[in-house]
Each structure stands twice: as C-alpha cells, then as structure tokens.
Write a protein that holds these residues in place. Structure first.
Motif, PDB file in Angstrom:
ATOM      1  N   UNK A  62       0.829  -1.205   0.000  1.00  0.00           N
ATOM      2  CA  UNK A  62       0.000   0.000   0.000  1.00  0.00           C
ATOM      3  C   UNK A  62       0.862   1.254   0.000  1.00  0.00           C
ATOM      4  N   UNK A  63       1.939   1.244   0.776  1.00  0.00           N
ATOM      5  CA  UNK A  63       2.843   2.397   0.832  1.00  0.00           C
ATOM      6  C   UNK A  63       3.464   2.696  -0.529  1.00  0.00           C
ATOM      7  N   UNK A  64       3.797   1.651  -1.255  1.00  0.00           N
ATOM      8  CA  UNK A  64       4.536   1.817  -2.511  1.00  0.00           C
ATOM      9  C   UNK A  64       3.645   1.797  -3.747  1.00  0.00           C
ATOM     10  N   UNK A  65       2.379   1.434  -3.567  1.00  0.00           N
ATOM     11  CA  UNK A  65       1.449   1.406  -4.696  1.00  0.00           C
ATOM     12  C   UNK A  65       1.673   0.261  -5.661  1.00  0.00           C
ATOM     13  N   UNK A  66       2.328  -0.811  -5.206  1.00  0.00           N
ATOM     14  CA  UNK A  66       2.534  -1.969  -6.070  1.00  0.00           C
ATOM     15  C   UNK A  66       1.595  -3.099  -5.647  1.00  0.00           C
ATOM     16  N   UNK A  67       1.363  -4.022  -6.546  1.00  0.00           N
ATOM     17  CA  UNK A  67       0.535  -5.182  -6.242  1.00  0.00           C
ATOM     18  C   UNK A  67       1.406  -6.432  -6.143  1.00  0.00           C
TER      19      UNK A  67
END
Length: 331
Positions: A62-67
């Motif tokens: 969530x912090x980095x916006x990756x899945x």
C-alpha cells in the motif's frame, strides 16, 4: 564472508505490525499498526502469525502502490515448525516464494538474498523479512503458556511482530544496502534456552569483527551498530568481548541491541526481547525511518539467530548460533 553490492539495492519501504503487549515497546511509535488481539481474530496463534505477516506485506504494498503481481519474490521465515505461518502467508500473497530459516537472523538473511537477486538482475522488487508470535514460540520452545512456570532473569520475551521490507533497484533518496556479511555457525557449548543472549553473543562478535576487518573499517565509520535480540545480558557480553579485543569505551557506545531496548527497563520482560519479529520490527520501522530522516548515514544491522529446535534441545544438544549483517547507507 563479505558481499559488496555494486548496484546498492535500496529499501523502498518497510511494513511493521505488532501485537498488544508491543504497545509497551520503546519503538511502538514507529510501527505501522498495533493490534489488540494476539491472534488477529484467528482461531490459533499460528494462524494469527500468518495474518500478521500478510498485514505487514500488504502495508508495504500500500505504501509503494505496487501489487503482488509486480513483486518478483517473497522471502521470509519464522520460528514455528517448518515455518508454517510464513508458508501459509505465501499461499495468500501468491508471490513466488523462497522460505528461509536462520532463526531470529532471518530478518537479515532474507534481505541479503533479496539484495543478491536484485544485484544479478533477477529481481526488480522483492519482499523480505521475518516474524514471531509470542504464544506460539513459547509453547514450542519452552513451556506451555498456561503452565505458568517462572523464568530466570536471563530469559527473554518473544516479540509478537512482523517486519518486512521491499527491496528494489538503487534510488539515491532511499536507504541502500552497500554490503553484507554472512555469518558462520558458532557454538560455544551453551545449552540453556533461557540464556539465549549468551549463546548468540559470540556469533555477533565474530560477524561484526569479520565485517569490519574485511571492509577495512572501524567503529567510527558507522553512526550505529545495532544487533537484533541479544538482550541486556547478551549485549553486555558482546561489549565485553570487544573491550577485551581492544575496543575503546567510546567505540562501544555505538553498539546497541534492539532486544535490550525493545521493552525499556521493564523487569516483566526479564533480559529484554527476542524473536525474529524483534529485529525485523525495529530494523524495518525505526532504522529505515531514521535513515530517511537523515539522522543516520551509515548503519550496520546484525541479526542473531539461535539454531536450535525442540528436538535438538530434548536430545541434549548444544545451541549453534549465527549472525548475519547488512551495511546500510543513506546519501
């Protein structure tokens, strides 16, 4: 064995979650989430450990916006039989998985492997870290929780926490892993599971000494040398070893221990904290945040692990230990 990373992989973000007693930690303000239920509303302690791992990894994403589909590898381990909580968390995360066991040193060994994968171009993003859950670990390695046995002053309290870091290609504005030392298995004949600090201190000494010598560095080259979970007595022994080897008093002040500081001076926790979640939670919250804020420029993180099992203890074996280190810098 010292590894120098030419590409200097970066710690892009860290995620740390902890249990209810960890509200009393001196590091609690740096944790991402603290839960009131030791089991995370799950039926068993082991399931709660699994949920805790998932939560920490999801916080990082969530912090980095990756899945999960953008992460190449998930590397981690815990202290329960065959790393069951981490195995089941890997099932839920659905990321290619490498399970690792270095006991409490897994918090750093996982990051070393992730950094190597990044260095050789096999990974763009990897999740790495470790966890521990107090009730599950104590039940496995010592006494049933409801037995109520009194522990000696040398004992340490297993932390309920999970800490994971996202490792990726170098970025100038992020803490980066410049070098690492993989420790040997060191056994000084200790066989008391209630005196883990004494068992692990020699391994920490050997790894730190080896790292400094092979890197041609001194204590003053670092803002901080932080061990993982030696506890108050183990830290005292480690400093004593360095004092005997010629280290100056001012140099010894640079050596701290996450386990010794985790619960402050609260005597309820005997000699301090331990568990793979202890070093992982402090390293990938407090240290990462302090480096990003510019308070530390160069830190040596040294995670120690006692490589025993319930079986080896029951058979009267001594406790071999290891320590792995990563040198982190901030430009």
């Amino acid at each position: 064995m010292v590894i120098v990373f030419q590409t200097k992989p970066s710690i892009i973000a860290g995620g740390v979650v902890a249990g209810p007693l960890e509200k009393r930690s001196t590091f609690s303000q740096y944790f991402d989430a603290i839960y009131d239920d030791e089991r995370w509303q799950m039926k068993t302690n082991e399931q709660g450990n699994r949920k805790m791992i998932q939560e920490a990894c999801e916080i990082v994403m969530k912090k980095t916006g990756v899945t999960n589909l953008e992460i190449d590898y998930f590397l981690g381990g815990d202290l329960i039989n065959q790393m069951t909580p981490t195995n089941f968390a890997a099932r839920e995360l659905a990321i290619p998985f490498i399970g690792l066991f270095s006991a409490c040193a897994t918090s750093v060994s996982s990051v070393i492997i992730a950094s190597l994968l990044t260095e050789v171009g096999a990974s763009s993003l990897s999740l790495a870290g470790a966890s521990s859950q107090h009730n599950a670990v104590e039940r496995q390695f010592r006494y049933p929780i409801n037995y109520g046995a009194q522990k000696p002053a040398t004992a340490q309290w297993t932390v309920t926490a999970a800490g994971f870091a996202l490792i990726g290609k170098h970025q100038d504005n992020l803490p980066s892993i410049e070098a690492a030392t993989i420790g040997k298995s060191v056994d000084f004949g200790m066989d008391d599971p209630f005196h883990m600090g004494a068992a692990m201190a020699p391994a920490a000494f050997q790894t730190i000494q080896s790292h400094l010598e092979q890197r041609q560095q001194k204590f003053h080259n670092y803002d901080l040398i932080l061990t993982g979970d030696l506890g108050q007595l183990g830290l005292k022994l480690l400093k004593g070893m360095f004092a005997e080897s010629g280290a100056k008093p001012e140099e010894l002040t640079l050596i701290r221990d996450a386990g010794a500081e985790f619960y402050g001076q609260d005597e309820v926790f005997q000699s301090g904290a331990s568990g793979a979640g202890c070093s992982a939670s402090v390293f990938y919250s407090y240290i990462v945040q302090q480096m990003r804020a510019g308070r530390y420029k160069r830190v040596l993180l040294v995670a120690t692990g006692a490589l025993l099992s319930p079986l080896s203890y029951q058979q009267g074996e001594t406790i071999p230990c290891t320590a792995h280190a990563i040198e982190i810098t901030m430009k």
